[in-house]
Design an enzyme around this catalytic site. Structure first.
Site, short mmCIF file in Angstrom:
data_model
loop_
_atom_site.label_atom_id
_atom_site.label_comp_id
_atom_site.label_asym_id
_atom_site.label_seq_id
_atom_site.Cartn_x
_atom_site.Cartn_y
_atom_site.Cartn_z
CB SER A 263 -0.88 0.01 1.25
OG SER A 263 -0.09 0.35 2.38
CE LYS A 264 -2.45 7.12 0.08
NZ LYS A 264 -3.11 8.26 -0.50
NE ARG A 265 -0.73 4.72 6.76
CZ ARG A 265 -0.58 6.01 6.99
NH1 ARG A 265 -1.22 6.89 6.25
NH2 ARG A 265 0.21 6.44 7.96
CG ASP A 266 3.31 -1.11 2.92
OD1 ASP A 266 3.06 -1.06 4.14
OD2 ASP A 266 2.84 -1.97 2.16
N GLY A 267 5.19 2.90 1.72
CA GLY A 267 6.27 3.74 1.22
C GLY A 267 6.81 4.67 2.29
#
Length: 508
Positions: A263-267
């Site tokens: 997910s973009k949060r992982d980035g």
RNA sequence: GCCGCGUUCGUCUAAGGGUUAGGACACCACCCUUUCACGGUGGUGAUACGGGUUCGAAUCCCGUACGCGGUACCA
């Protein structure tokens, strides 16, 4: 004559495209090109509440940066348009009505509150997630449970309604998946999915089937997250167009982050990009970093994504797009999800920087350099610099760290590293070396090196002991490519000046 | 909860009944290099578990465990 292969990528324009999406594009593209077919981009913008300005443009730019340009799309045109579902709105209703006539779908008038009540009522420990299905539909407000007269009345009173598929109660549905083989489902587990929403827009389920049919899609590829709703789509195909007309399916494995689906949060959490290009979410005022902005080459992104879930069965790892098209096959795509590894991603980029020529890299490197406020004046010199330092650059910004000293003289010197062995004899060597350099007939690293070594022999000093001071004079510290190459690129005048200047500093 | 999919070194993967289970990333050591890299050589490290089938299973079958996905008038 075989049917032309037609595949599509169908994103909803709700934000940045992450690498899972890019990989889906890539596999679609590779498959299409491999079979001389068409790659189509369809915009699935049926959820008006999630519309995000600029997201569609972003998708085109990403595709173009990656070199995966669609043959047909809202922007590129084609014979099966419009390619934006919101512009096809009127076309879906007739299919939904057709299903109702056939008894395969029905009107449902339940309000959101009705649905909420039903869930509360049916919910138990064994059924934590109640569905609108055969077990409850006769208790709800729909054209199955209500008398026809009441249904007519509700319709003519313009009561908001949706159209739901009537899932059969006891049927086995088999999906043939090009990657997974046969996958079996029981119809009673799926709920009566909404096909047409109250605002008249289709849901994904109806739209994907209708559009794949009308756009003559021959192979429908998508992420594994769609597998559970595949039986609904198969049924729709059966009811509407016949299973013979149905495309072949393949569900790609997911790309996983450190914890589950990437997910973009992982980035932000783990410090690596997840989007192809940076995406600025204006509503939240936050930017999610992209591979492009991080200094990745599109060639490398494509390469690493291709190998995340597929390989050609050999030990080859570095592929150009052409080579990928050549060796790609859906059957070799894996079933299991792959965890994204940023270290390996960087390795791919490094390999690509090494592989590409100075000419290939020049434009991008120039952007990096000028981003630091330095204008590149000498094109030839830039090429030389790139060739000299690219082996030690993993991402594009590294070009600055590895070559800034060519563009500006050192503002400080790492004298600590040479202090212990610095002395009058060495100082004298460099004073003489300046004279030698002035007399060099042809400037070039080999000539500089032999002048350096000859003089060292005359002075009876080991050349090795002089190289580090020389390097520090030229660049300020213990870094950079071979020192004689640096002098070569710097040029005679600049080299002599830097030695002269450094000699003064060394004395202080 | 229910349904579906999956499971080979830490990670990406090869091997589709017979291999000392191979490669790559990362890590470690050494060589090259009197900077740092590149490069080279070597090393640590895996078939989730339990049952079958078979002369022989990473590979086929069944269970278990674990992971992931889905379960919206989102896609």
């Amino acid at each position: 004559m075989q049917q032309e292969v037609r595949v599509r990528f169908a994103p909803s324009p709700t934000g940045g495209l992450h690498i899972g999406g890019v990989r889906t594009v890539l596999y679609n593209y590779l498959f299409a090109k491999k079979h001389n077919g068409k790659f189509i981009l369809r915009i699935e913008d049926t959820d008006q509440s999630r519309y995000v300005a600029g997201a569609e443009e972003y998708i085109y730019e990403t595709l173009s940066w990656c070199g995966l340009v669609p043959d047909e799309s809202p922007k590129h045109g084609g014979n099966y348009g419009p390619y934006r579902q919101s512009e096809r709105k009127e076309l879906y209703r007739k299919y939904a009505e057709q299903l109702i006539s056939a008894g395969q779908a029905y009107y449902a008038f339940d309000t959101p509150e009705d649905l909420e009540k039903m869930k509360l009522r049916v919910k138990t420990d064994e059924n934590t997630n109640p569905q609108y299905d055969h077990s409850v539909r006769m208790e709800m407000k729909n054209s199955l449970s209500l008398p026809a007269s009441e249904v007519d009345q509700l319709l003519s009173a313009s009561t908001p309604y949706v159209i739901r598929i009537k899932m059969p109660e006891n049927e086995n549905i088999t999906l043939h998946d090009m990657i997974r083989g046969e996958v079996h489902f029981h119809s009673h587990i799926a709920d009566d999915k909404v096909l047409l929403k109250a605002d008249g827009m289709p849901t994904y389920h109806l739209a994907v089937v209708v559009d794949d049919y009308l756009m003559k899609i021959t192979h429908a590829f998508r992420g594994e997250e769609w597998l559970p709703s595949a039986p609904v789509h198969i049924l729709l195909w059966r009811y509407l167009f016949g299973e013979d007309a149905m495309p072949e399916w393949a569900h790609f494995p997911l790309i996983l982050g450190p914890s589950g689906k990437l997910s973009k949060r992982d980035g932000a959490k783990y410090g690596f990009p997840v989007f192809a290009m940076s995406w600025n979410d204006k509503s939240k005022g936050e930017t999610t970093e992209g591979f492009r902005e991080r200094g990745f080459l599109p060639e490398a992104l494509i390469n690493l994504l291709a190998l995340l879930g597929w390989n050609d069965g050999t030990e080859k790892e570095i592929f150009t797009l052409e080579e990928l098209i050549d060796s790609f096959s859906i059957e070799k795509v894996h079933k299991g999800g792959a965890k994204f590894d940023f270290d390996k991603a960087k390795w791919f980029n490094h390999e690509w920087i090494k592989k590409l020529s100075a000419d290939d890299l020049a434009k991008k490197v120039k952007t990096v350099i000028s981003g630091k406020g330095v204008a590149v004046k000498d094109e030839k010199q830039l090429y030389k610099i790139i060739s000299l330092v690219k082996d030690r650059c993993t991402v594009l910004p590294d070009f600055w760290e590895q070559s800034f000293f060519f563009f500006r003289e050192p503002d400080q010197y790492d004298t600590e590293s040479i202090k212990a062995k610095w002395g009058e004899d060495k100082k004298r060597f460099f004073e003489n070396f300046i004279k030698e350099l002035g007399a060099i007939p042809e400037w070039g690293s080999a000539f500089i090196e032999s002048a350096f070594k000859n003089l060292a022999a005359v002075c009876n000093i080991k050349p090795g002991e002089l190289q580090l001071p020389f390097r520090i004079m030229l660049v300020g510290g213990k870094f950079g490519p071979p020192v004689f190459d640096i002098a070569d690129v710097l040029g005679k005048k600049e080299t002599i000046e830097r030695i002269t200047k450094a000699l003064l500093k060394f004395d202080q």
